[in-house]
Write an enzyme that holds these catalytic residues in place. Structure first.
Site, PDB file in Angstrom:
ATOM      1  N   ASP A 196       0.868  -1.188   0.000  1.00  0.00           N
ATOM      2  CA  ASP A 196       0.000   0.000   0.000  1.00  0.00           C
ATOM      3  C   ASP A 196       0.903   1.236   0.000  1.00  0.00           C
ATOM      4  O   ASP A 196       2.101   1.151   0.292  1.00  0.00           O
ATOM      5  CB  ASP A 196      -0.906   0.004   1.240  1.00  0.00           C
ATOM      6  CG  ASP A 196      -1.823   1.227   1.291  1.00  0.00           C
ATOM      7  OD1 ASP A 196      -2.450   1.552   0.262  1.00  0.00           O
ATOM      8  OD2 ASP A 196      -1.901   1.879   2.347  1.00  0.00           O
ATOM      9  N   SER A 197       0.283   2.392  -0.247  1.00  0.00           N
ATOM     10  CA  SER A 197       1.030   3.647  -0.185  1.00  0.00           C
ATOM     11  C   SER A 197       1.439   3.977   1.245  1.00  0.00           C
ATOM     12  O   SER A 197       2.308   4.819   1.457  1.00  0.00           O
ATOM     13  CB  SER A 197       0.158   4.781  -0.712  1.00  0.00           C
ATOM     14  OG  SER A 197      -0.975   4.931   0.125  1.00  0.00           O
TER      15      SER A 197
ATOM     16  N   TYR B 142      -0.739   8.542  -2.520  1.00  0.00           N
ATOM     17  CA  TYR B 142      -0.705   8.256  -3.953  1.00  0.00           C
ATOM     18  C   TYR B 142      -1.883   8.927  -4.675  1.00  0.00           C
ATOM     19  O   TYR B 142      -1.821   9.179  -5.874  1.00  0.00           O
ATOM     20  CB  TYR B 142      -0.826   6.742  -4.198  1.00  0.00           C
ATOM     21  CG  TYR B 142       0.435   5.928  -3.995  1.00  0.00           C
ATOM     22  CD1 TYR B 142       1.603   6.486  -3.472  1.00  0.00           C
ATOM     23  CD2 TYR B 142       0.455   4.575  -4.330  1.00  0.00           C
ATOM     24  CE1 TYR B 142       2.744   5.711  -3.294  1.00  0.00           C
ATOM     25  CE2 TYR B 142       1.590   3.798  -4.166  1.00  0.00           C
ATOM     26  CZ  TYR B 142       2.735   4.369  -3.639  1.00  0.00           C
ATOM     27  OH  TYR B 142       3.854   3.592  -3.477  1.00  0.00           O
ATOM     28  N   GLY B 143      -2.958   9.155  -3.931  1.00  0.00           N
ATOM     29  CA  GLY B 143      -4.219   9.641  -4.527  1.00  0.00           C
ATOM     30  C   GLY B 143      -4.075  10.807  -5.499  1.00  0.00           C
ATOM     31  O   GLY B 143      -4.652  10.782  -6.576  1.00  0.00           O
TER      32      GLY B 143
ATOM     33  N   CYS C  11      -4.312  -1.417  -2.079  1.00  0.00           N
ATOM     34  CA  CYS C  11      -4.428   0.021  -2.327  1.00  0.00           C
ATOM     35  C   CYS C  11      -5.292   0.155  -3.571  1.00  0.00           C
ATOM     36  O   CYS C  11      -4.958  -0.415  -4.625  1.00  0.00           O
ATOM     37  CB  CYS C  11      -3.037   0.600  -2.571  1.00  0.00           C
ATOM     38  SG  CYS C  11      -3.042   2.335  -3.073  1.00  0.00           S
ATOM     39  N   ASN C  12      -6.400   0.861  -3.438  1.00  0.00           N
ATOM     40  CA  ASN C  12      -7.307   1.005  -4.581  1.00  0.00           C
ATOM     41  C   ASN C  12      -6.690   1.836  -5.691  1.00  0.00           C
ATOM     42  O   ASN C  12      -6.845   1.537  -6.873  1.00  0.00           O
ATOM     43  CB  ASN C  12      -8.612   1.663  -4.127  1.00  0.00           C
ATOM     44  CG  ASN C  12      -9.411   0.773  -3.203  1.00  0.00           C
ATOM     45  OD1 ASN C  12     -10.269   0.032  -3.637  1.00  0.00           O
ATOM     46  ND2 ASN C  12      -9.113   0.823  -1.913  1.00  0.00           N
ATOM     47  N   THR C  13      -5.967   2.884  -5.296  1.00  0.00           N
ATOM     48  CA  THR C  13      -5.361   3.787  -6.276  1.00  0.00           C
ATOM     49  C   THR C  13      -4.359   3.012  -7.133  1.00  0.00           C
ATOM     50  O   THR C  13      -4.311   3.174  -8.354  1.00  0.00           O
ATOM     51  CB  THR C  13      -4.652   4.945  -5.538  1.00  0.00           C
ATOM     52  OG1 THR C  13      -5.490   5.396  -4.478  1.00  0.00           O
ATOM     53  CG2 THR C  13      -4.337   6.094  -6.464  1.00  0.00           C
TER      54      THR C  13
ATOM     55  N   GLU D 128      -2.534   8.871   8.165  1.00  0.00           N
ATOM     56  CA  GLU D 128      -1.077   8.722   8.213  1.00  0.00           C
ATOM     57  C   GLU D 128      -0.455   9.542   9.349  1.00  0.00           C
ATOM     58  O   GLU D 128       0.611   9.200   9.859  1.00  0.00           O
ATOM     59  CB  GLU D 128      -0.445   9.147   6.874  1.00  0.00           C
ATOM     60  CG  GLU D 128      -0.712   8.194   5.722  1.00  0.00           C
ATOM     61  CD  GLU D 128       0.023   6.859   5.827  1.00  0.00           C
ATOM     62  OE1 GLU D 128       1.129   6.821   6.385  1.00  0.00           O
ATOM     63  OE2 GLU D 128      -0.543   5.845   5.352  1.00  0.00           O
TER      64      GLU D 128
ATOM     65  N   CYS E 117     -10.984   3.198  -0.458  1.00  0.00           N
ATOM     66  CA  CYS E 117      -9.578   3.478  -0.138  1.00  0.00           C
ATOM     67  C   CYS E 117      -9.307   2.702   1.143  1.00  0.00           C
ATOM     68  O   CYS E 117     -10.104   2.767   2.093  1.00  0.00           O
ATOM     69  CB  CYS E 117      -9.364   4.972   0.095  1.00  0.00           C
ATOM     70  SG  CYS E 117      -7.734   5.347   0.804  1.00  0.00           S
ATOM     71  N   THR E 118      -8.200   1.957   1.164  1.00  0.00           N
ATOM     72  CA  THR E 118      -7.969   1.061   2.297  1.00  0.00           C
ATOM     73  C   THR E 118      -7.613   1.796   3.589  1.00  0.00           C
ATOM     74  O   THR E 118      -7.617   1.198   4.659  1.00  0.00           O
ATOM     75  CB  THR E 118      -6.864   0.033   1.951  1.00  0.00           C
ATOM     76  OG1 THR E 118      -5.699   0.749   1.497  1.00  0.00           O
ATOM     77  CG2 THR E 118      -7.327  -0.911   0.859  1.00  0.00           C
ATOM     78  N   HIS E 119      -7.322   3.084   3.493  1.00  0.00           N
ATOM     79  CA  HIS E 119      -7.112   3.868   4.720  1.00  0.00           C
ATOM     80  C   HIS E 119      -8.431   4.152   5.446  1.00  0.00           C
ATOM     81  O   HIS E 119      -8.444   4.368   6.653  1.00  0.00           O
ATOM     82  CB  HIS E 119      -6.476   5.230   4.393  1.00  0.00           C
ATOM     83  CG  HIS E 119      -5.004   5.195   4.120  1.00  0.00           C
ATOM     84  ND1 HIS E 119      -4.470   4.692   2.962  1.00  0.00           N
ATOM     85  CD2 HIS E 119      -3.949   5.639   4.859  1.00  0.00           C
ATOM     86  CE1 HIS E 119      -3.155   4.818   2.989  1.00  0.00           C
ATOM     87  NE2 HIS E 119      -2.807   5.391   4.134  1.00  0.00           N
TER      88      HIS E 119
HETATM   89  N1  DGL Z   1      -4.807   3.339   0.596  1.00  0.00           N
HETATM   90  C1  DGL Z   1      -4.780   3.713  -0.748  1.00  0.00           C
HETATM   91  C2  DGL Z   1      -6.038   3.401  -1.499  1.00  0.00           C
HETATM   92  O1  DGL Z   1      -6.679   2.447  -1.189  1.00  0.00           O
HETATM   93  C3  DGL Z   1      -4.073   4.955  -1.181  1.00  0.00           C
HETATM   94  C4  DGL Z   1      -4.235   6.209  -0.419  1.00  0.00           C
HETATM   95  C5  DGL Z   1      -3.299   7.280  -0.942  1.00  0.00           C
HETATM   96  O2  DGL Z   1      -2.104   7.075  -0.846  1.00  0.00           O
HETATM   97  O3  DGL Z   1      -3.779   8.312  -1.427  1.00  0.00           O
HETATM   98  O4  DGL Z   1      -6.380   4.058  -2.446  1.00  0.00           O
END
Ligand code: DGL
Length: 266
Positions: A9-10, A41-42, A72-74, A151, A183-185
Site C-alpha cells: 500500500d502507499s 498516492y491519490g 491500495c485502490n489507487t 497517516e 480506499c484502504t485507509h
Molecule cells: N490506501 C490507498 C487506497 O486504497 C491509497 C491512499 C493514498 O495514498 O492516497 O487508495
C-alpha cells in the site's frame, strides 16, 4: 506452503486488509510494504503510482512471496493488469472485492464510493460495479483529507470527527443505501464515517472479500500455510509512526518494522 503473502500500500491503509487476512488465515505470514515516504498516492499522476507500485511488488518478489495483494485502490486501478501479466505468482487487487461487497449488500442499487482522487478519476469502481449489476447507480466522492489524517496518527481525535464530517458534506443531498470505502485507509475512520452518514446507510470495506479471495486462491493451489506466522513490515518513511499505527490497528504487541528503500531498479 509457508512462503509469505505480500501486501502493499502507499502507507498504513493496507493494514486494514492485512488485519482481515490475519483473522481469516491465522497461519499465514504477511510481508507488508507501506510506501509512507511517498504517501499519498491519490493526487499523483497515474504513471508515478504505477511505477511506485511496481517497485514495491518487485521488492517483495525478491523476498519470495507466494501471492501479492495490492491493498491500495489507487494502485489497483492503474497497475493490477500489468502486474498480473508480469508476475508468476497470483496478484489480486481490492477494487473488484470492494465492488462485490457493495453489490451483495445494496437493496436499492444506489452505492456511494468514497475513494482517493486517483481512484475516482480512474472510474475503476463504476466499471467493476457495472460488470456486476447493470442497474446500479454510483455516487463517487473523492475525500482527499482522509489519508493524510490517518497517516498522521491523529485518527482518534475530535479533529478527525470534524475532518470526516466536512469531507462527507457533498453527500448531503445524494441518495444511496450502501457506502463502499474505496480506499484502504478509510476503514480506520469508519466509526466517524458511520456517525456522519447515519444508521440507515451500510458502510463496507473491501477487506473481507479480499481476504476470502486470498483464501480461495491459496486453497486451490494447495498453498495454505500451517505453521506459526512471522509477519514483517517495511516502511519507506518513519518507522516509529508506522509501528505505532500498526500496533494500534492490528492489536499486536510486537510488530517488527524495518525501513526499506525502494528504487526503480527494484
Ligand atoms: N490506501 C490507498 C487506497 O486504497 C491509497 C491512499 C493514498 O495514498 O492516497 O487508495
Amino acid at each position: 506452503m509457508e512462503a509469505p503473502i505480500g501486501v502493499i500500500d502507499s502507507g498504513v491503509g493496507g493494514l486494514t486488509v492485512a488485519k482481515e487476512i490475519m483473522r481469516l488465515l491465522p497461519n499465514e505470514t504477511i510481508y507488508y510494504i507501506g510506501d509512507t515516504a511517498r504517501c499519498p498516492y491519490g493526487p499523483r499522476p497515474r504513471h508515478e503510482v504505477r511505477n511506485f507500485t511496481w517497485q514495491m511488488a518487485k521488492a517483495l518478489e525478491k523476498k519470495g512471496i507466494k501471492l501479492l495483494v495490492i491493498a491500495c485502490n489507487t494502485a489497483t486501478a492503474v497497475a493490477l493488469n500489468s502486474l498480473q501479466k508480469y508476475f508468476s505468482v497470483p496478484v489480486i487487487g481490492v477494487v473488484n472485492p470492494g465492488a462485490r461487497a457493495a453489490i451483495k449488500h445494496t437493496k436499492r442499487h444506489e452505492i456511494a464510493v468514497l475513494a482517493t482522487q486517483g481512484t475516482i478519476e480512474s472510474g475503476a469502481y463504476e466499471e467493476a460495479i457495472a460488470s456486476l449489476s447493470s442497474s446500479a447507480h454510483v455516487v463517487p466522492l473523492a475525500c482527499p483529507t482522509f489519508v493524510p489524517l490517518v497517516e498522521s496518527g491523529e485518527y482518534k481525535s475530535t479533529m478527525a470527527a470534524r475532518i470526516v464530517a466536512a469531507g462527507l458534506q457533498p453527500l448531503k443531498q445524494a441518495s444511496f443505501d450502501t457506502v463502499i470505502l474505496g480506499c484502504t485507509h478509510y476503514p480506520i475512520l469508519q466509526s466517524y464515517i458511520e456517525k456522519t452518514l447515519g444508521k440507515q446507510v451500510t458502510v463496507l470495506s473491501s477487506a473481507e472479500e479480499t481476504a476470502k479471495d486470498v483464501q480461495g486462491i491459496l486453497a486451490q493451489r494447495g498453498e495454505l500455510a500451517t505453521g506459526n506466522p512471522q509477519h514483517k513490515f517495511y516502511a519507506t518513511g518513519s518507522v516509529p509512526i508506522f509501528k505505532d499505527i500498526a500496533t494500534d490497528w492490528l492489536a499486536l504487541s510486537n510488530v517488527a518494522v524495518e525501513r526499506i528503500q525502494l528504487t526503480s531498479n527494484d
